[in-house]
Design a protein around this motif. Structure first.
Motif, PDB file in Angstrom:
ATOM      1  N   SER A  25       5.300  47.961  65.940  1.00 30.18           N
ATOM      2  CA  SER A  25       5.474  47.743  67.462  1.00 30.18           C
ATOM      3  C   SER A  25       6.943  47.898  67.954  1.00 30.18           C
ATOM      4  N   PHE A  26       7.104  48.716  69.108  1.00 29.97           N
ATOM      5  CA  PHE A  26       8.368  48.837  69.883  1.00 29.97           C
ATOM      6  C   PHE A  26       9.328  49.387  68.805  1.00 29.97           C
ATOM      7  N   GLU A  27       8.859  50.359  68.136  1.00 31.04           N
ATOM      8  CA  GLU A  27       9.885  51.205  67.234  1.00 31.04           C
ATOM      9  C   GLU A  27      11.151  51.937  67.905  1.00 31.04           C
ATOM     10  N   LEU A  28      10.913  52.209  69.178  1.00 35.18           N
ATOM     11  CA  LEU A  28      11.833  52.700  70.048  1.00 35.18           C
ATOM     12  C   LEU A  28      12.843  51.928  69.980  1.00 35.18           C
ATOM     13  N   TYR A  29      12.745  50.635  70.079  1.00 38.15           N
ATOM     14  CA  TYR A  29      13.988  49.712  70.346  1.00 38.15           C
ATOM     15  C   TYR A  29      14.236  48.881  69.016  1.00 38.15           C
ATOM     16  N   GLY A  30      14.073  49.428  67.830  1.00 38.65           N
ATOM     17  CA  GLY A  30      14.349  48.845  66.644  1.00 38.65           C
ATOM     18  C   GLY A  30      13.086  47.988  66.052  1.00 38.65           C
ATOM     19  N   GLY A  31      11.906  47.828  66.871  1.00 40.03           N
ATOM     20  CA  GLY A  31      10.921  47.098  66.161  1.00 40.03           C
ATOM     21  C   GLY A  31      10.948  45.613  66.569  1.00 40.03           C
ATOM     22  N   VAL A  32       9.810  44.758  66.261  1.00 37.91           N
ATOM     23  CA  VAL A  32       9.977  43.500  66.161  1.00 37.91           C
ATOM     24  C   VAL A  32       9.166  42.806  64.930  1.00 37.91           C
ATOM     25  N   ALA A  33       9.638  42.032  64.103  1.00 38.64           N
ATOM     26  CA  ALA A  33       9.137  41.662  62.896  1.00 38.64           C
ATOM     27  C   ALA A  33       7.802  41.124  63.055  1.00 38.64           C
ATOM     28  N   GLY A  34       6.685  41.231  62.347  1.00 39.09           N
ATOM     29  CA  GLY A  34       5.433  40.728  62.609  1.00 39.09           C
ATOM     30  C   GLY A  34       4.432  41.281  63.529  1.00 39.09           C
ATOM     31  N   MET A  35       4.944  42.622  64.080  1.00 46.97           N
ATOM     32  CA  MET A  35       4.228  42.903  65.317  1.00 46.97           C
ATOM     33  C   MET A  35       3.809  44.298  64.641  1.00 46.97           C
ATOM     34  N   PHE A  36       2.577  44.912  64.864  1.00 40.45           N
ATOM     35  CA  PHE A  36       2.019  46.046  64.838  1.00 40.45           C
ATOM     36  C   PHE A  36       0.979  46.464  65.955  1.00 40.45           C
ATOM     37  N   ASP A  37       1.058  47.863  66.201  1.00 42.27           N
ATOM     38  CA  ASP A  37       0.036  48.473  66.913  1.00 42.27           C
ATOM     39  C   ASP A  37      -1.052  49.122  66.462  1.00 42.27           C
ATOM     40  N   TYR A  38      -2.130  49.213  66.748  1.00 45.51           N
ATOM     41  CA  TYR A  38      -3.063  49.869  65.861  1.00 45.51           C
ATOM     42  C   TYR A  38      -3.068  51.286  66.625  1.00 45.51           C
ATOM     43  N   GLY A  39      -3.103  52.446  65.841  1.00 46.31           N
ATOM     44  CA  GLY A  39      -3.165  53.825  66.114  1.00 46.31           C
ATOM     45  C   GLY A  39      -4.772  54.304  66.412  1.00 46.31           C
TER      46      GLY A  39
END
Length: 572
Positions: A25-39
């Motif tokens: 999640s939020f990979e554009l902004y460096g991501g947040v640990a423990g968060m994922f988006d489902y494709g």
């Protein structure tokens, strides 16, 4: 061929990102640990797992489903105990400032480190020389960290709320509505799937520990004196792998033996331990890497009658993916206490019994002079109240839209002998709570196979879980092959039979792409489909064996439906 037990989890995460299963999640902004988006593929696969779960509990068992709010007022979690007790123990590095779950730092030295107190963990750090895993610095004192995300409901901060750390409370607080919906009968089974939120201290291990996660929870309300199950006979001869908390190691026994020997507390709990096994195996967990571990005595919640975790062997080791517990009357009793509303079941006797009971009686002589024309209606309300409604010698009632609080001048609680047709009891709760994201990831690991020599990857997903069920290919995108393939695609594609048309690259590369995302079957339209001895037929290929057969174009849809329903490919 590399199987799941032989690889680093990063291989799976790389595959998932490349093929559209999950993304940080939020990979554009460096991501947040423990968060994922489902494709796209991941969401389809996750939904397919939920559909299997619904098929077992809603279709097979006849449970009802609800969808409750994710933001709850503080009172709900005060009653459930989360406000006071839902915390992990944290330690901060004095050097780099990193935060760590304190019990995780000493787990190699204790059988059950998560029951250690802050003082015991501080002592364990000193005894075993535990330092910061990141920089080697000294660790600070262990303290509590509440895992709930706090918010406010409405403008300002007049009412405190929390993002729910589980979906179960939404079922418990709706018990009166659900009980009426079920015509005041038990057992009453309720399911709910949705998001939960836990502000994890240091989430690691990919999808195994997430801050925002998906759950599939089941709450079964049963009579406390009837913990049988009408379908128990269907599973009592089936075997399950168990690790009881008696210290004897792992045992394999039948469901019936587990109850007879007192390993599992009762039949209904044992039945749903086995139902969990059926669910996990059906969606693609390897039975050889699945076991059920009973909570240790110092690990079990004080109110739990019995509790088992379904554990799956992953590249991280054994990981809990589902908890199955007999929670007794704790949940409904707590919400009844904090809300002031009785949450009970009326248990009918076979025939009326004479019993001593408590009743609330109105003092009519006192009501008349004080309440005049309202006295009769108020007296009826008083005598309809339960003794449990009396709090600190006072009885609160609503009369004509106004709150009336009465003291002992106007009512009394008396004991009398009456013939009664039944009694009120607080239902007990059997709870299979499934971590959807953990199950999703477990299925990916257990289905993963990689041939190093060939550089070839296959996800051997169960067909009903696979995000794409069939790939449809023209051998070439010309000469009418593409038109026929497009017709077949349009005919077979549906929400249950998701298809994918692919006309680019060699057939071998297209098969490889389908194998890598777990597609169980592929249909190829070639020149023989248009002319020659095999005119009017296409090739169907099975993923796991790579076997191929020719079938009539007209039968493609029916053949795929039969295969999805479980017909062996060899029977074509």
């Amino acid at each position: 061929m590399t199987m799941a037990s032989d690889f680093d989890s990063l291989e799976i995460l790389a595959l998932c990102k490349r093929r559209g299963f999950i993304w940080p999640s939020f990979e554009l902004y460096g991501g947040v640990a423990g968060m994922f988006d489902y494709g796209p593929l991941g969401l389809s696969m996750r939904n397919n797992i939920v559909d299997v779960w619904r098929d077992i509990y809603k279709g097979g068992e006849g449970f009802v489903e609800i969808d409750s709010e994710t933001v709850n007022p503080r009172e709900v979690f005060k009653a459930s105990g989360h406000v006071d007790e839902f915390a992990d123990l944290v330690s901060y590095c004095a050097g780099c400032g990193s935060a760590f779950r304190a019990d995780h730092l000493v787990k190699d030295h204790y059988e059950n480190a998560d029951v250690l107190s802050p003082r015991e963990l501080d002592a364990a750090f000193a005894e075993h020389g535990i330092k910061c895993p990141d920089c080697g610095g000294d660790l600070g004192p262990v303290e509590e960290f509440n895992l709930m995300f706090k918010t406010s409901i409405g403008p300002g901060s007049s009412r405190v709320g929390y993002l729910r750390p589980e979906t179960a409370q939404g079922i418990f607080v709706n018990f009166p509505n659900l009980y009426r919906h079920n015509r005041d009968k038990l057992p009453l089974g309720v399911i709910q799937t949705g998001r939960g939120y836990r502000n994890e201290i240091a989430p690691r291990q990919g999808m195994i520990r997430m801050r925002e996660f998906n759950m599939m929870e089941v709450e079964l309300f049963v009579d406390p004196d009837d913990k049988g199950w009408s379908r128990f006979h269907e599973v009592e001869g089936e075997t399950i792998r168990l690790i009881p908390n008696t210290g004897g190691g792992e045992v394999t026994m039948t469901v019936g033996e587990a109850v007879e020997k007192g390993v599992i507390a009762n039949r209904v709990l044992a039945y749903f331990v086995h139902a969990t096994q059926r669910l996990l195996v059906r969606v693609g967990v390897d039975p050889a890497r699945l076991r059920f571990r009973q909570h240790l005595r110092d690990e079990m919640a004080h109110y739990a009658m019995d509790c088992w975790d379904a554990e799956v062997l992953l590249s991280f080791g054994w990981v809990e993916v589902t908890g199955i517990a007999d929670r007794g009357c704790w949940d409904l009793s707590r919400h009844a206490e904090f809300s002031g509303t009785p949450l009970t079941h009326f248990r009918m006797f076979n025939e009326p019994r004479e019993m001593e009971v408590e009743r609330v009686r109105a003092k009519h002589r006192a009501l008349g002079p004080r309440f005049k024309g309202q006295a009769k209606a108020l007296g009826e309300l008083i005598e309809a109240a339960q003794p449990s409604d009396v709090k600190d010698g006072r009885l609160a009632l609503a009369l004509d839209g106004e709150d009336v609080v009465l003291d002992g001048e106007f009512f009394e609680v008396v004991r009398t002998r009456e013939k009664v047709s039944g009694e009120r009891v607080v239902p007990h709760v059997i709870e299979p709570s499934h971590g959807l994201d953990r199950i999703f990831y477990s299925v990916l690991e257990h289905s993963y196979a990689h041939d190093e020599a060939e550089g070839y990857t296959v996800l051997r997903l169960a067909p009903e879980v696979a995000p794409v069920k069939v790939g449809v290919f023209p051998l070439m995108e010309r000469d009418g092959l593409d038109a026929l393939a497009a017709e077949i695609y349009a005919d077979v594609h549906s929400p249950r039979m998701e298809a994918l048309y692919d006309g680019s690259g060699t057939i071998g590369r297209r098969y490889a792409r389908m194998d890598e995302i777990g597609t169980p079957w592929c249909i190829t339209v070639d020149y023989e489909s248009l002319d020659g001895p095999d005119k009017g037929t296409v090739t169907i290929r099975e993923r796991d064996t790579t076997a191929q057969k020719r079938i009539p174009v007209a039968s493609v849809k029916g053949v795929l439906a039969s295969l999805l329903s479980g017909m062996p490919f060899g029977d074509l």
